[in-house]
Motif scaffolding. Structure first.
Motif, PDB file in Angstrom:
ATOM      1  N   ASP A  18      44.284  31.625   5.763  1.00  0.00           N
ATOM      2  CA  ASP A  18      44.592  31.677   7.196  1.00  0.00           C
ATOM      3  C   ASP A  18      44.923  33.104   7.629  1.00  0.00           C
ATOM      4  O   ASP A  18      44.448  33.584   8.665  1.00  0.00           O
ATOM      5  CB  ASP A  18      45.769  30.745   7.490  1.00  0.00           C
ATOM      6  CG  ASP A  18      46.051  30.611   8.971  1.00  0.00           C
ATOM      7  OD1 ASP A  18      45.101  30.377   9.745  1.00  0.00           O
ATOM      8  OD2 ASP A  18      47.224  30.736   9.371  1.00  0.00           O
ATOM      9  N   VAL A  21      41.648  35.270   7.608  1.00  0.00           N
ATOM     10  CA  VAL A  21      40.772  34.912   8.727  1.00  0.00           C
ATOM     11  C   VAL A  21      41.319  35.501  10.023  1.00  0.00           C
ATOM     12  O   VAL A  21      40.582  36.089  10.826  1.00  0.00           O
ATOM     13  CB  VAL A  21      40.625  33.380   8.837  1.00  0.00           C
ATOM     14  CG1 VAL A  21      39.944  32.997  10.159  1.00  0.00           C
ATOM     15  CG2 VAL A  21      39.820  32.833   7.665  1.00  0.00           C
ATOM     16  N   ARG A  22      42.628  35.370  10.227  1.00  0.00           N
ATOM     17  CA  ARG A  22      43.255  35.904  11.433  1.00  0.00           C
ATOM     18  C   ARG A  22      43.138  37.427  11.502  1.00  0.00           C
ATOM     19  O   ARG A  22      43.101  38.009  12.597  1.00  0.00           O
ATOM     20  CB  ARG A  22      44.727  35.491  11.502  1.00  0.00           C
ATOM     21  CG  ARG A  22      44.946  34.004  11.755  1.00  0.00           C
ATOM     22  CD  ARG A  22      46.427  33.646  11.689  1.00  0.00           C
ATOM     23  NE  ARG A  22      46.663  32.231  11.853  1.00  0.00           N
ATOM     24  CZ  ARG A  22      46.788  31.620  13.026  1.00  0.00           C
ATOM     25  NH1 ARG A  22      46.727  32.341  14.144  1.00  0.00           N
ATOM     26  NH2 ARG A  22      47.008  30.332  13.099  1.00  0.00           N
ATOM     27  N   THR A  26      35.871  37.901   6.698  1.00  0.00           N
ATOM     28  CA  THR A  26      35.040  36.737   6.411  1.00  0.00           C
ATOM     29  C   THR A  26      35.481  36.195   5.062  1.00  0.00           C
ATOM     30  O   THR A  26      35.357  36.873   4.035  1.00  0.00           O
ATOM     31  CB  THR A  26      33.550  37.106   6.365  1.00  0.00           C
ATOM     32  OG1 THR A  26      33.162  37.631   7.634  1.00  0.00           O
ATOM     33  CG2 THR A  26      32.693  35.895   6.026  1.00  0.00           C
ATOM     34  N   THR A  41      37.625  24.869   5.159  1.00  0.00           N
ATOM     35  CA  THR A  41      36.802  24.838   6.369  1.00  0.00           C
ATOM     36  C   THR A  41      37.656  24.759   7.617  1.00  0.00           C
ATOM     37  O   THR A  41      37.399  25.453   8.613  1.00  0.00           O
ATOM     38  CB  THR A  41      35.833  23.636   6.317  1.00  0.00           C
ATOM     39  OG1 THR A  41      35.003  23.749   5.161  1.00  0.00           O
ATOM     40  CG2 THR A  41      34.966  23.589   7.559  1.00  0.00           C
ATOM     41  N   ARG A  42      38.691  23.940   7.563  1.00  0.00           N
ATOM     42  CA  ARG A  42      39.578  23.779   8.718  1.00  0.00           C
ATOM     43  C   ARG A  42      40.269  25.087   9.079  1.00  0.00           C
ATOM     44  O   ARG A  42      40.560  25.353  10.253  1.00  0.00           O
ATOM     45  CB  ARG A  42      40.611  22.697   8.420  1.00  0.00           C
ATOM     46  CG  ARG A  42      41.507  22.357   9.612  1.00  0.00           C
ATOM     47  CD  ARG A  42      42.318  21.111   9.365  1.00  0.00           C
ATOM     48  NE  ARG A  42      43.261  21.247   8.272  1.00  0.00           N
ATOM     49  CZ  ARG A  42      43.186  20.619   7.115  1.00  0.00           C
ATOM     50  NH1 ARG A  42      42.177  19.789   6.872  1.00  0.00           N
ATOM     51  NH2 ARG A  42      44.095  20.797   6.187  1.00  0.00           N
ATOM     52  N   LEU A  43      40.503  25.943   8.085  1.00  0.00           N
ATOM     53  CA  LEU A  43      41.172  27.222   8.320  1.00  0.00           C
ATOM     54  C   LEU A  43      40.202  28.320   8.763  1.00  0.00           C
ATOM     55  O   LEU A  43      40.633  29.440   9.039  1.00  0.00           O
ATOM     56  CB  LEU A  43      41.904  27.658   7.047  1.00  0.00           C
ATOM     57  CG  LEU A  43      43.110  26.802   6.644  1.00  0.00           C
ATOM     58  CD1 LEU A  43      43.590  27.177   5.251  1.00  0.00           C
ATOM     59  CD2 LEU A  43      44.243  26.945   7.653  1.00  0.00           C
ATOM     60  N   GLY A  44      38.925  27.997   8.797  1.00  0.00           N
ATOM     61  CA  GLY A  44      37.943  28.976   9.257  1.00  0.00           C
ATOM     62  C   GLY A  44      37.233  29.714   8.143  1.00  0.00           C
ATOM     63  O   GLY A  44      36.516  30.690   8.405  1.00  0.00           O
ATOM     64  N   GLN A  46      34.650  29.846   4.597  1.00  0.00           N
ATOM     65  CA  GLN A  46      33.464  29.260   4.006  1.00  0.00           C
ATOM     66  C   GLN A  46      33.830  28.752   2.613  1.00  0.00           C
ATOM     67  O   GLN A  46      34.795  29.206   2.011  1.00  0.00           O
ATOM     68  CB  GLN A  46      32.343  30.299   3.932  1.00  0.00           C
ATOM     69  CG  GLN A  46      31.964  30.878   5.288  1.00  0.00           C
ATOM     70  CD  GLN A  46      31.008  32.054   5.175  1.00  0.00           C
ATOM     71  OE1 GLN A  46      30.479  32.343   4.100  1.00  0.00           O
ATOM     72  NE2 GLN A  46      30.804  32.761   6.274  1.00  0.00           N
TER      73      GLN A  46
END
Length: 299
Positions: A18, A21-22, A26, A41-44, A46
């Protein structure tokens, strides 16, 4: 940057995903199950399907990345030495892939103890127990070995209590032992200390260590330098409505089993150098605040 994270669906690893990603990276996270893949996936992030026991699957993702944050570790303490040596081999294998590049490798380890009981462990403490004495140090030794070969490998040491209100590291073990035995125990006068850090503060250290990409540096993600275990045990007793009891180390070994050594260990640690080197400061609740609102008391 393309960041590959092992242990990406775990308690700490998911917070690191998290955070990264923030920060605009990538992120690809290693997952061995559908549940783990869903978290990533939910956290953004791959998903790269694989397992730390399958080096080929891990190294494929390492080769495709701009750097690695290695959070995964098998915490089956009945096979502590075996799992620590497996982590050494994986770190060495990742280091071979990253050798000759500028791509960073951030490795996870523990704060451990200083040579003299009661002394606060610091980042550049010259003393480090060998893996023959403290198996988890195999990860440190492996990181140092690949750094010596030119890899931009650094270490993030975590304290025994990485926490939020849902999980509290070693403190969760104390809670479950108290629930099962009907007593909240500590060793001796209970003035031995455990350091702690909120999982979100720890995640920030991993992110900054990755971006710093230093070689051969050890950081310590520590918020509370040392909370007396008696204070923790008293709050556990209060939270569960159970008596609190002092035990000798021998009694604690019998009472706690494998956890007896840690129950009596004095492990204070500092993050002063980490804060200076990374411009980091813990900002989330401390251990005592999270313990007072622990979800485990409501089960």
């Amino acid at each position: 940057m393309r960041v590959f994270i092992t242990g990406a669906s775990g308690f700490i690893g998911s917070a690191v995903v998290d955070e990264m990603v923030r920060a605009g990276h990538t992120v690809t996270g290693l997952a061995r199950s559908e549940e783990g893949a869903a978290i990533i996936t939910r956290l953004g992030g791959q998903v790269h399907r694989g397992d730390i026991d399958n080096h080929a699957s891990v190294l494929e993702a390492v080769a495709a990345s701009d750097g690695v944050i290695h959070c995964a570790f098998n915490h089956d303490f009945s096979k502590y030495k075996e799992n620590s040596e497996a982590d050494r081999r994986l770190i060495e294998a990742m280091g071979q892939v990253l050798a000759g590049t500028d791509r960073p490798l951030v490795v996870t380890s523990g704060t451990g103890a200083s040579a003299q009981r009661g002394q606060i462990r610091v980042e550049d403490d010259p003393f480090r127990a060998p893996s023959a004495v403290m198996p988890r140090m195999a990860s440190d030794e492996a990181a140092d070995a690949v750094a010596a070969k030119g890899v931009k490998a650094s270490i993030v040491r975590l304290p025994p209590a990485v926490h939020n209100t849902e999980r509290l590291g070693f403190v969760s073990v104390l809670i479950e032992h108290a629930r099962q035995t009907g007593v909240s125990a500590y060793v001796g006068d209970g003035q031995n200390r455990w350091p702690a850090v909120h999982r979100l503060d720890a995640a920030k250290v991993f992110a900054l260590a990755f971006e710093k990409a230093a070689k051969g540096v050890s950081y310590q993600a520590v918020g509370d330098e040392g909370i007396p275990v008696r204070q923790v045990a008293e709050l556990v007793g209060q939270g569960l409505g159970l008596p609190v009891k002092s035990m000798t180390q021998e009694e604690a070994n019998a009472h706690f089993g494998w956890f007896g050594f840690f129950a009596g260990a004095d492990l204070p640690a500092s993050s002063k150098l980490t804060q200076a080197w990374l411009g980091w400061k813990p900002v989330h609740p401390g251990l005592i605040e999270d313990l007072q609102h622990a979800a485990q008391f409501k089960k």
